[in-house]
Write a protein that holds these residues in place. Structure first.
Motif, PDB file in Angstrom:
ATOM      1  N   LEU A   1       0.979  -1.085   0.213  1.00 16.91           N
ATOM      2  CA  LEU A   1      -0.148   0.700  -0.255  1.00 16.91           C
ATOM      3  C   LEU A   1       1.135   1.054   0.293  1.00 16.91           C
ATOM      4  O   LEU A   1       0.768   2.269  -0.927  1.00 16.91           O
ATOM      5  N   LYS A   2       2.067   1.101   0.765  1.00 23.86           N
ATOM      6  CA  LYS A   2       2.786   2.696   1.332  1.00 23.86           C
ATOM      7  C   LYS A   2       3.726   2.879  -0.249  1.00 23.86           C
ATOM      8  O   LYS A   2       3.453   3.737  -0.632  1.00 23.86           O
ATOM      9  N   GLU A   3       3.775   1.647  -1.354  1.00 26.38           N
ATOM     10  CA  GLU A   3       4.220   1.715  -2.123  1.00 26.38           C
ATOM     11  C   GLU A   3       3.641   2.389  -3.078  1.00 26.38           C
ATOM     12  O   GLU A   3       4.157   3.708  -4.037  1.00 26.38           O
TER      13      GLU A   3
ATOM     14  N   VAL B   1       2.071   3.805   7.806  1.00 21.42           N
ATOM     15  CA  VAL B   1       1.677   3.916   6.599  1.00 21.42           C
ATOM     16  C   VAL B   1       0.822   5.294   6.756  1.00 21.42           C
ATOM     17  O   VAL B   1       1.238   6.432   5.932  1.00 21.42           O
ATOM     18  N   ILE B   2       0.059   5.453   7.218  1.00 17.05           N
ATOM     19  CA  ILE B   2      -0.951   6.520   7.443  1.00 17.05           C
ATOM     20  C   ILE B   2      -0.056   7.655   7.795  1.00 17.05           C
ATOM     21  O   ILE B   2       0.264   8.462   7.242  1.00 17.05           O
ATOM     22  N   ILE B   3       0.876   7.623   8.669  1.00 20.27           N
ATOM     23  CA  ILE B   3       2.733   9.008   9.282  1.00 20.27           C
ATOM     24  C   ILE B   3       3.652   9.380   7.839  1.00 20.27           C
ATOM     25  O   ILE B   3       3.096  10.469   7.872  1.00 20.27           O
ATOM     26  N   GLY B   4       3.640   8.134   7.465  1.00 23.17           N
ATOM     27  CA  GLY B   4       4.180   8.341   6.188  1.00 23.17           C
ATOM     28  C   GLY B   4       3.644   8.890   5.048  1.00 23.17           C
ATOM     29  O   GLY B   4       4.213   9.876   4.011  1.00 23.17           O
ATOM     30  N   ARG B   5       2.454   9.298   5.152  1.00 17.24           N
ATOM     31  CA  ARG B   5       1.997   9.825   4.050  1.00 17.24           C
ATOM     32  C   ARG B   5       1.248  10.822   3.786  1.00 17.24           C
ATOM     33  O   ARG B   5       1.402  11.850   3.156  1.00 17.24           O
ATOM     34  N   CYS B   6       1.178  10.934   5.434  1.00 17.60           N
ATOM     35  CA  CYS B   6      -0.260  12.499   5.457  1.00 17.60           C
ATOM     36  C   CYS B   6       1.947  13.751   5.319  1.00 17.60           C
ATOM     37  O   CYS B   6       1.255  14.784   5.609  1.00 17.60           O
ATOM     38  N   LYS B   7       3.167  12.731   5.600  1.00 13.42           N
ATOM     39  CA  LYS B   7       4.098  13.990   5.795  1.00 13.42           C
ATOM     40  C   LYS B   7       4.160  14.160   4.391  1.00 13.42           C
ATOM     41  O   LYS B   7       4.614  15.452   3.784  1.00 13.42           O
ATOM     42  N   ASN B   8       4.442  13.661   3.301  1.00 11.23           N
ATOM     43  CA  ASN B   8       4.209  13.994   2.083  1.00 11.23           C
ATOM     44  C   ASN B   8       3.513  14.577   2.188  1.00 11.23           C
ATOM     45  O   ASN B   8       3.868  15.222   0.783  1.00 11.23           O
ATOM     46  N   VAL B   9       2.290  14.208   1.780  1.00 12.21           N
ATOM     47  CA  VAL B   9       0.689  15.003   1.525  1.00 12.21           C
ATOM     48  C   VAL B   9       1.051  16.693   1.584  1.00 12.21           C
ATOM     49  O   VAL B   9       0.501  17.719   1.418  1.00 12.21           O
TER      50      VAL B   9
END
Length: 101
Positions: free
Chosen positions: A28-30, A61-69
């Motif tokens: 999902l992350k990728e 997964v949530i933390i990483g995508r939050c940072k990216n967005v």
């Protein structure tokens, strides 16, 4: 895989899987990172309507995508949380970095 991505007007909707464990989280992350880079995402919505289990890798997964967005000025929201997922979001502090509906 039982998750799904939908893109609409700068918003990426991510329907989370029934069980978000280490294996699902890596895939999902990728895929999410690829879409965030290729598609101009201004907002990211995690839909937990089918999710019954999430471990610490799901939190990652949530933390990483939050940072990216959020780095690009976007916002992140979580919707349709059951009681167990609400508790995980609250205890992990994720509610402080994203809107929870």
């Amino acid at each position: 895989m039982d998750y799904r991505f939908e893109k609409e007007y700068g918003c990426l909707f991510l329907k989370m899987p029934e069980e978000l464990d280490h294996h699902q989280a890596e895939i999902l992350k990728e895929e999410a990172d690829t879409l965030i880079l290729e598609y101009p995402v201004r907002s990211l919505v995690f839909d937990f309507s089918d999710t019954k289990f999430m471990d610490s890798s799901g939190i990652g997964v949530i933390i990483g995508r939050c940072k990216n967005v959020r780095f690009s000025g976007g916002y992140v929201k979580a919707v349709h949380l059951n009681e167990q997922i609400q508790r995980i979001i609250k205890l992990s502090g994720l509610g402080k970095i994203m809107e929870v509906e």
